[in-house]
Design an enzyme around this catalytic site. Structure first.
Site, short mmCIF file in Angstrom:
data_model
loop_
_atom_site.label_atom_id
_atom_site.label_comp_id
_atom_site.label_asym_id
_atom_site.label_seq_id
_atom_site.Cartn_x
_atom_site.Cartn_y
_atom_site.Cartn_z
N GLU A 177 -11.10 0.47 -3.27
CA GLU A 177 -11.35 0.38 -1.65
C GLU A 177 -11.99 1.16 -0.98
OE1 GLU A 177 -7.66 -1.25 0.26
OE2 GLU A 177 -8.57 -1.22 2.18
N SER B 197 0.82 -1.20 0.02
CA SER B 197 0.13 -0.04 -0.16
C SER B 197 0.85 1.42 -0.19
CB SER B 197 -0.94 -0.07 1.16
OG SER B 197 -1.64 1.08 1.32
N ASP C 239 -13.72 -1.98 3.48
CA ASP C 239 -12.66 -2.21 4.50
C ASP C 239 -13.48 -1.67 5.75
OD1 ASP C 239 -10.48 -1.71 6.34
OD2 ASP C 239 -9.45 -0.33 5.15
N LYS D 283 -1.08 -1.20 -4.48
CA LYS D 283 -2.19 -0.30 -3.79
C LYS D 283 -1.86 1.04 -3.73
CE LYS D 283 -4.65 0.14 0.44
NZ LYS D 283 -5.18 -0.85 1.51
N LYS E 189 -3.10 5.11 -2.71
CA LYS E 189 -4.21 5.62 -1.85
C LYS E 189 -4.55 7.00 -2.91
CE LYS E 189 -3.91 3.78 2.17
NZ LYS E 189 -5.02 3.24 2.83
N ASP F 76 -7.19 2.83 -3.09
CA ASP F 76 -7.91 2.92 -1.76
C ASP F 76 -8.08 4.26 -1.38
OD1 ASP F 76 -8.93 2.53 0.96
OD2 ASP F 76 -7.33 1.65 1.77
N GLY G 135 -3.73 -4.04 6.31
CA GLY G 135 -2.74 -3.61 7.04
C GLY G 135 -2.87 -2.33 8.02
O1 OSB Z 1 -7.16 1.69 4.76
O2 OSB Z 1 -5.81 0.05 4.31
C1 OSB Z 1 -5.99 1.19 5.03
C2 OSB Z 1 -2.92 2.38 6.74
C3 OSB Z 1 -3.48 3.05 8.03
C4 OSB Z 1 -4.88 3.23 8.01
C5 OSB Z 1 -5.61 2.60 7.03
C6 OSB Z 1 -5.04 1.80 5.90
C7 OSB Z 1 -3.69 1.77 5.85
C8 OSB Z 1 -3.08 1.14 4.70
C9 OSB Z 1 -1.71 0.71 5.13
O3 OSB Z 1 -3.23 1.16 3.54
C10 OSB Z 1 -1.53 -0.92 4.99
C11 OSB Z 1 -0.01 -1.11 5.40
O4 OSB Z 1 -0.02 -1.54 6.85
O5 OSB Z 1 0.88 -1.44 4.80
MG MG Z 2 -8.39 0.56 3.38
#
Ligand code: OSB
Ligand code: MG
Length: 375
Positions: free
Chosen positions: A213, A135, A238, A161, A163, A188, A290
């Site tokens: 997402e 991510s 999520d 992925k 953001k 996401d 995560g």
């Molecule tokens: O929405 O998946 C999420 C990190 C903090 C809060 C929400 C999210 C995330 C990530 C990071 O996308 C995933 C990771 O731990 O690498």
């Molecule tokens: Mg997410």
């Protein structure tokens, strides 16, 4: 298995690189660790509540106080047959899933150690190797994001992925797809869009994404169902999925075609397994999300990802992407094929580093049978 005491620890850990989502940028983490003292065995877990109530209403301070004043006292002094029994004992306390998960998972860790079994076997996992994606947060420039993607693809990660939020979406996705037309790519939004933005959301269909997402509100299912009917791209939920009943509702309403499982968001391993099973019965693939975990939470995510319906690469990546030095030994490593092989060792297969944990700890408290005592 008797739960004798619970220790809480807060650690401060700088992130190697900032992580930015549609709700803001994090440069470091306040990490809450939970230790369950059970019949001479210590079970460890990480509470994934963040520094601020942006991803969900929980944050470090609510988790600490809720565990100390309500959750730990319901468990301490009880004798349990299995770690999964903790969920029923804590069910009188409404919500606070991340706080509950930390306790339940610490007891699972203790149970695995007591039974001299790998945690993944206790969870009835079957996969011996898990598939990893990354991510990647919002960056200072499009060029910076493209560079990061290049680095992660070179490291072997199987899915990228990114953001997104309004203004950091169509243009940057166009650039990514132009450079890498065929990679497994998803995005996401962490609830950054509203139903009025349908025209913009429909343009995401041009990018052949594996999924989008959580585009809409964190607590919504119905509007996602309406949106899914308007999109070719699969929606993955999520934030909206907090328990197996939510997964059932989302699937029945057609609100998503994929579900992200985060053990913290769901309140512990037993509910995470229940969501996994519900999805499996309905032919909905899941993957492990995560929350910028240290090795302790990461090791739990790896164990969970061995269940058979974890069919898509998860956000379970190497320790070195986040931390100068992780608090477990060995650190979590990902192979050049973008996989983590699951150890046959007792527990998670990753040992905590007590000296480093001690050094990073800024406060701790042990809760025993009669009230709380500061250590
Ligand atoms: O929405 O998946 C999420 C990190 C903090 C809060 C929400 C999210 C995330 C990530 C990071 O996308 C995933 C990771 O731990 O690498
Ligand atoms: Mg997410």
């Amino acid at each position: 298995m008797k739960i004798e005491a619970i220790t809480l620890r807060e650690l401060r850990m700088p992130l190697k690189y900032f992580f930015e989502t549609s709700f803001g940028r994090a440069e470091s983490r306040r990490v809450l660790l939970v230790t369950a003292h059970c019949d001479g065995v210590e079970g460890w877990a990480e509470c994934v509540a963040s520094d601020a109530p942006f991803f969900s209403y929980e944050w470090i301070e609510t988790a600490w106080a809720t565990i100390r004043d309500f959750l730990a006292p319901t468990l301490i002094g009880t004798t349990l047959k299995n770690a999964s029994d903790t969920a029923a004992l804590m069910s009188r306390i409404r919500g606070h899933n991340m706080a509950k998960a930390a306790l339940e998972n610490a007891v699972w860790d203790a149970e695995a150690k007591q039974k001299q079994q790998p945690l993944w076997k206790l969870l009835r996992g079957t996969l011996r190797e898990i598939n990893c994606g990354v991510s990647i947060g919002i960056q200072n420039s499009h060029e910076q994001l493209l560079e990061k993607i290049e680095t992660e693809l070179a490291a072997g990660y199987q899915r990228i992925k990114v953001k997104v939020k309004p203004g950091w979406d169509l243009e940057v996705l166009t650039k990514i797809r132009k450079r890498w037309p065929d990679i497994l790519l998803s995005c996401d939004a962490n609830s950054a869009y509203k139903t009025g933005e349908l025209d913009r959301l429909r343009k995401f269909d041009d990018f052949k994404l594996l999924m989008i997402e959580q585009p809409l509100w964190d607590d919504d299912i119905l509007q996602h169902a309406k949106l899914q009917r308007q999109l070719k791209t699969s929606i993955c939920l999520d934030e909206s999925i907090r328990q197996a009943r939510d997964a059932e509702a989302a699937i029945e309403l057609g609100a998503c075609r994929i579900i992200n499982i985060k053990v913290g968001r769901l309140g512990g391993f037993s509910e995470a397994v229940a969501v996994h099973n519900t999805c499996q019965q309905h032919g909905i693939p899941v993957w492990c999300g995560g929350m910028l975990e240290t090795g302790i939470g990461r090791a739990h995510n790896i164990a969970l990802s061995t269940l058979p319906n974890f069919r898509l690469p998860g956000d379970v990546s190497a320790s070195k992407r986040y931390w100068a030095e992780d608090i477990v030994d060995p650190e979590i490593e990902v192979s050049p094929r973008g996989t983590i092989s699951v150890s046959d060792a007792v527990g998670t297969g990753y040992q905590i580093k007590p000296d480093l944990i001690q050094k990073l700890t800024v406060r701790s408290e042990t809760i025993r049978r009669r009230g709380a005592a500061a250590v």
